[in-house]
Design a protein around this motif. Sequence first.
Motif, PDB file in Angstrom:
ATOM      1  N   ALA A  85      88.858  94.465  60.090  1.00 55.13           N
ATOM      2  CA  ALA A  85      87.801  93.489  59.805  1.00 55.13           C
ATOM      3  C   ALA A  85      88.317  92.048  59.707  1.00 55.13           C
ATOM      4  O   ALA A  85      87.738  91.136  60.311  1.00 55.13           O
ATOM      5  CB  ALA A  85      87.056  93.893  58.533  1.00 55.13           C
ATOM      6  N   PRO A  86      89.408  91.769  58.966  1.00 57.67           N
ATOM      7  CA  PRO A  86      89.895  90.376  58.918  1.00 57.67           C
ATOM      8  C   PRO A  86      90.311  89.849  60.294  1.00 57.67           C
ATOM      9  O   PRO A  86      90.064  88.670  60.606  1.00 57.67           O
ATOM     10  CB  PRO A  86      91.092  90.456  57.962  1.00 57.67           C
ATOM     11  CG  PRO A  86      90.824  91.653  57.107  1.00 57.67           C
ATOM     12  CD  PRO A  86      90.151  92.627  58.016  1.00 57.67           C
ATOM     13  N   GLN A  87      90.938  90.696  61.104  1.00 52.51           N
ATOM     14  CA  GLN A  87      91.331  90.258  62.452  1.00 52.51           C
ATOM     15  C   GLN A  87      90.104  89.953  63.301  1.00 52.51           C
ATOM     16  O   GLN A  87      90.097  88.989  64.075  1.00 52.51           O
ATOM     17  CB  GLN A  87      92.173  91.339  63.119  1.00 52.51           C
ATOM     18  CG  GLN A  87      93.558  91.510  62.535  1.00 52.51           C
ATOM     19  CD  GLN A  87      94.278  92.702  63.127  1.00 52.51           C
ATOM     20  OE1 GLN A  87      93.716  93.786  63.268  1.00 52.51           O
ATOM     21  NE2 GLN A  87      95.534  92.509  63.493  1.00 52.51           N
ATOM     22  N   ILE A  88      89.067  90.768  63.176  1.00 49.95           N
ATOM     23  CA  ILE A  88      87.839  90.530  63.944  1.00 49.95           C
ATOM     24  C   ILE A  88      87.234  89.190  63.567  1.00 49.95           C
ATOM     25  O   ILE A  88      86.880  88.374  64.437  1.00 49.95           O
ATOM     26  CB  ILE A  88      86.830  91.678  63.710  1.00 49.95           C
ATOM     27  CG1 ILE A  88      87.351  92.980  64.325  1.00 49.95           C
ATOM     28  CG2 ILE A  88      85.470  91.317  64.309  1.00 49.95           C
ATOM     29  CD1 ILE A  88      86.546  94.207  63.924  1.00 49.95           C
ATOM     30  N   ARG A  89      87.122  88.938  62.268  1.00 52.36           N
ATOM     31  CA  ARG A  89      86.538  87.660  61.830  1.00 52.36           C
ATOM     32  C   ARG A  89      87.376  86.479  62.311  1.00 52.36           C
ATOM     33  O   ARG A  89      86.833  85.480  62.812  1.00 52.36           O
ATOM     34  CB  ARG A  89      86.429  87.635  60.303  1.00 52.36           C
ATOM     35  CG  ARG A  89      85.435  88.631  59.724  1.00 52.36           C
ATOM     36  CD  ARG A  89      85.229  88.388  58.241  1.00 52.36           C
ATOM     37  NE  ARG A  89      84.361  89.412  57.648  1.00 52.36           N
ATOM     38  CZ  ARG A  89      84.814  90.487  57.005  1.00 52.36           C
ATOM     39  NH1 ARG A  89      86.120  90.679  56.851  1.00 52.36           N
ATOM     40  NH2 ARG A  89      83.967  91.364  56.500  1.00 52.36           N
ATOM     41  N   ARG A  90      88.693  86.576  62.147  1.00 50.84           N
ATOM     42  CA  ARG A  90      89.563  85.478  62.554  1.00 50.84           C
ATOM     43  C   ARG A  90      89.517  85.280  64.071  1.00 50.84           C
ATOM     44  O   ARG A  90      89.463  84.147  64.569  1.00 50.84           O
ATOM     45  CB  ARG A  90      91.001  85.755  62.096  1.00 50.84           C
ATOM     46  CG  ARG A  90      91.939  84.567  62.320  1.00 50.84           C
ATOM     47  CD  ARG A  90      93.236  84.723  61.557  1.00 50.84           C
ATOM     48  NE  ARG A  90      94.072  85.806  62.063  1.00 50.84           N
ATOM     49  CZ  ARG A  90      94.235  86.977  61.449  1.00 50.84           C
ATOM     50  NH1 ARG A  90      93.609  87.230  60.309  1.00 50.84           N
ATOM     51  NH2 ARG A  90      95.015  87.894  61.975  1.00 50.84           N
ATOM     52  N   GLY A  91      89.519  86.385  64.829  1.00 50.22           N
ATOM     53  CA  GLY A  91      89.508  86.278  66.283  1.00 50.22           C
ATOM     54  C   GLY A  91      88.236  85.657  66.818  1.00 50.22           C
ATOM     55  O   GLY A  91      88.277  84.793  67.713  1.00 50.22           O
ATOM     56  N   VAL A  92      87.098  86.072  66.290  1.00 50.86           N
ATOM     57  CA  VAL A  92      85.829  85.491  66.746  1.00 50.86           C
ATOM     58  C   VAL A  92      85.735  84.026  66.323  1.00 50.86           C
ATOM     59  O   VAL A  92      85.200  83.192  67.062  1.00 50.86           O
ATOM     60  CB  VAL A  92      84.636  86.311  66.215  1.00 50.86           C
ATOM     61  CG1 VAL A  92      83.314  85.631  66.583  1.00 50.86           C
ATOM     62  CG2 VAL A  92      84.667  87.730  66.781  1.00 50.86           C
ATOM     63  N   ASP A  93      86.268  83.690  65.154  1.00 56.68           N
ATOM     64  CA  ASP A  93      86.279  82.294  64.712  1.00 56.68           C
ATOM     65  C   ASP A  93      87.114  81.434  65.657  1.00 56.68           C
ATOM     66  O   ASP A  93      86.708  80.328  66.037  1.00 56.68           O
ATOM     67  CB  ASP A  93      86.824  82.207  63.286  1.00 56.68           C
ATOM     68  CG  ASP A  93      86.741  80.788  62.729  1.00 56.68           C
ATOM     69  OD1 ASP A  93      85.628  80.245  62.642  1.00 56.68           O
ATOM     70  OD2 ASP A  93      87.796  80.225  62.378  1.00 56.68           O
ATOM     71  N   ILE A  94      88.283  81.940  66.057  1.00 59.65           N
ATOM     72  CA  ILE A  94      89.122  81.213  67.027  1.00 59.65           C
ATOM     73  C   ILE A  94      88.388  81.070  68.347  1.00 59.65           C
ATOM     74  O   ILE A  94      88.403  80.006  68.979  1.00 59.65           O
ATOM     75  CB  ILE A  94      90.466  81.939  67.216  1.00 59.65           C
ATOM     76  CG1 ILE A  94      91.315  81.823  65.943  1.00 59.65           C
ATOM     77  CG2 ILE A  94      91.226  81.378  68.418  1.00 59.65           C
ATOM     78  CD1 ILE A  94      92.568  82.681  65.962  1.00 59.65           C
ATOM     79  N   MET A  95      87.730  82.146  68.781  1.00 58.59           N
ATOM     80  CA  MET A  95      86.970  82.095  70.028  1.00 58.59           C
ATOM     81  C   MET A  95      85.885  81.028  69.950  1.00 58.59           C
ATOM     82  O   MET A  95      85.667  80.254  70.908  1.00 58.59           O
ATOM     83  CB  MET A  95      86.355  83.469  70.306  1.00 58.59           C
ATOM     84  CG  MET A  95      85.752  83.600  71.692  1.00 58.59           C
ATOM     85  SD  MET A  95      85.159  85.282  72.034  1.00 58.59           S
ATOM     86  CE  MET A  95      83.593  85.237  71.174  1.00 58.59           C
ATOM     87  N   GLY A  96      85.206  80.938  68.800  1.00 59.88           N
ATOM     88  CA  GLY A  96      84.181  79.910  68.642  1.00 59.88           C
ATOM     89  C   GLY A  96      84.757  78.505  68.739  1.00 59.88           C
ATOM     90  O   GLY A  96      84.157  77.618  69.361  1.00 59.88           O
ATOM     91  N   GLY A  97      85.934  78.291  68.124  1.00 58.23           N
ATOM     92  CA  GLY A  97      86.572  76.986  68.229  1.00 58.23           C
ATOM     93  C   GLY A  97      86.940  76.644  69.659  1.00 58.23           C
ATOM     94  O   GLY A  97      86.787  75.491  70.100  1.00 58.23           O
ATOM     95  N   CYS A  98      87.422  77.631  70.413  1.00 63.16           N
ATOM     96  CA  CYS A  98      87.771  77.400  71.823  1.00 63.16           C
ATOM     97  C   CYS A  98      86.529  77.088  72.645  1.00 63.16           C
ATOM     98  O   CYS A  98      86.569  76.239  73.553  1.00 63.16           O
ATOM     99  CB  CYS A  98      88.486  78.625  72.387  1.00 63.16           C
ATOM    100  SG  CYS A  98      90.149  78.881  71.731  1.00 63.16           S
ATOM    101  N   ILE A  99      85.416  77.769  72.360  1.00 59.59           N
ATOM    102  CA  ILE A  99      84.175  77.491  73.086  1.00 59.59           C
ATOM    103  C   ILE A  99      83.738  76.045  72.849  1.00 59.59           C
ATOM    104  O   ILE A  99      83.384  75.324  73.791  1.00 59.59           O
ATOM    105  CB  ILE A  99      83.067  78.477  72.650  1.00 59.59           C
ATOM    106  CG1 ILE A  99      83.391  79.893  73.128  1.00 59.59           C
ATOM    107  CG2 ILE A  99      81.711  78.041  73.199  1.00 59.59           C
ATOM    108  CD1 ILE A  99      82.455  80.959  72.594  1.00 59.59           C
ATOM    109  N   GLN A 100      83.784  75.610  71.606  1.00 60.91           N
ATOM    110  CA  GLN A 100      83.411  74.221  71.300  1.00 60.91           C
ATOM    111  C   GLN A 100      84.286  73.230  72.058  1.00 60.91           C
ATOM    112  O   GLN A 100      83.791  72.264  72.650  1.00 60.91           O
ATOM    113  CB  GLN A 100      83.529  73.976  69.802  1.00 60.91           C
ATOM    114  CG  GLN A 100      82.436  74.630  68.978  1.00 60.91           C
ATOM    115  CD  GLN A 100      82.586  74.308  67.498  1.00 60.91           C
ATOM    116  OE1 GLN A 100      83.666  74.439  66.932  1.00 60.91           O
ATOM    117  NE2 GLN A 100      81.497  73.895  66.872  1.00 60.91           N
ATOM    118  N   ALA A 101      85.601  73.493  72.050  1.00 61.62           N
ATOM    119  CA  ALA A 101      86.520  72.575  72.723  1.00 61.62           C
ATOM    120  C   ALA A 101      86.274  72.545  74.226  1.00 61.62           C
ATOM    121  O   ALA A 101      86.291  71.473  74.858  1.00 61.62           O
ATOM    122  CB  ALA A 101      87.962  72.985  72.424  1.00 61.62           C
ATOM    123  N   LEU A 102      86.039  73.698  74.817  1.00 60.68           N
ATOM    124  CA  LEU A 102      85.835  73.768  76.269  1.00 60.68           C
ATOM    125  C   LEU A 102      84.516  73.135  76.684  1.00 60.68           C
ATOM    126  O   LEU A 102      84.414  72.530  77.754  1.00 60.68           O
ATOM    127  CB  LEU A 102      85.897  75.225  76.734  1.00 60.68           C
ATOM    128  CG  LEU A 102      87.286  75.862  76.710  1.00 60.68           C
ATOM    129  CD1 LEU A 102      87.192  77.372  76.866  1.00 60.68           C
ATOM    130  CD2 LEU A 102      88.176  75.278  77.811  1.00 60.68           C
TER     131      LEU A 102
END
Length: 484
Positions: free
Chosen positions: A455-472
């Motif tokens: 669960a912590p990895q899932i939350r952290r991974g999706v959060d990182i993915m969201g940050g990358c989407i914003q940047a892109l």
Amino acid sequence: MKSVSIQLESFSQLPRYLALAEALKAAILQGSYAPGDRLPAIRTLADALGLNNGTVVHALRTLVEAGFLRAVRGSGYYVCAPQDAHPALEEDAFCAETAPVEVAAGAINFGSTTPDARIFPIAPFKQALDAVLERDGGYAFGYQDSHGYAPLRATLREMTVQQMGYDIPHERVQIVSGAQQGIDVVSKAQLLPGDYVLCETPTYTGAVAAFTSRGAKVIGVPMQRDGMHLGLLEKYIRAYKPKLLYLMTTYQNPTTYCYSAGKLQKLMALLRKYDLLALEDDAMSGLDYEGAPPAGTLKALDRQNHHVIYIRSFSKLLMPGLRIGYLIAPARCSAHLAVAKHTTDISTSGLIQRALDLYFARGQWQRHTETMRAIYHEKYCVMREALRALAPLGVTFHDARGGLHFWVRLPEALQAAALEQACAAQGVLLAPGTYFYVGAADAHTLRLSFAAMDAPQIRRGVDIMGGCIQALLRAPRRRAPLII
């Protein structure tokens, strides 16, 4: 260093590592690279082709195993003489989600559907292994009948009869070394070069690779929310006269769509109308978490056991390394499948078959599946909530309420390949939807699996993915050159 064009587009239906391996192999066979030539460095290939380093390494190692390249420690990869190479690449890991790509320690891997090894039932299975060795001694290591260990076949037949609701003869059950071998055995037994196979698109890449390895031509039928597009399916049946239809009716990989009862009935009618053989890959049954379970399987409607080869393995609910699965085959093709299985590996591990049968007999399978379903349900809920938080960025997904992954759509301004690269740089691995298509692909889709992460990895991974989407979305990525 030579400047050589690497044509990945010609192999777009394959996983990226295998597409690169095939493109490099083609360049070698065409003489673009001569024996003794050194290939560009891994980082050079990765940067030029827009791939990550792990994908390039896996492709190069595949070519080394096939005899096209040799690796020189500290120097690089060199082209071998033609007589050292095999005509085809090895088929050990065609599927993107199970291929042994190097994953850095601490990486969050949303690309793999391989279960977390920490939840495997080690203790009870060890007890079953010890009991088999004590009971059977050296006989546990002998060759089994190529059809499989008779008590296990009887157990699996009973399980399938309860699931399907009609009797299935014992002799129609064939043990295989995992679902991938089962698909390959069916390919070997049923297909000749030039035959057509129809399948869903997007679909499981390991199946496509098995069909094409036999020289078959694969045609994709688009998926809808309740199953494949039946109008196009019938059109393609008439046009191509296929030998085989391949499909996944429950939590389809990668879309997680489930076939409706009505579509299953119409599909069965088409099989009867055109006397078409179907291969139903049922990897996800039992992984439903909320609401009503899926409508069922196509095999449950094949009460004469004439049109559907049913395949199931225990990779997702038990342990993938067991390499145990089984087929339920119609009489018209079961003999050919048995011969194909025998010529492939003679028989599946007798020790593992005996231990699995004892594991079932002790009632541990039912307890374990309940535990696994609860664990996966928690992970599913965590990823669903994390993905919902990305809605303001234009991210949507299919909520299947089952399976081991989510089918995600990105905003039109962003392609999945760019997001894959951005996330990989931050230690999050994704599987772009383009990996799974036959023919034209939707470049804005992702398959995100929660099977291997907590669960912590899932939350952290999706959060990182969201940050990358914003940047892109703020700074669109330029396309990398394909000439190296």
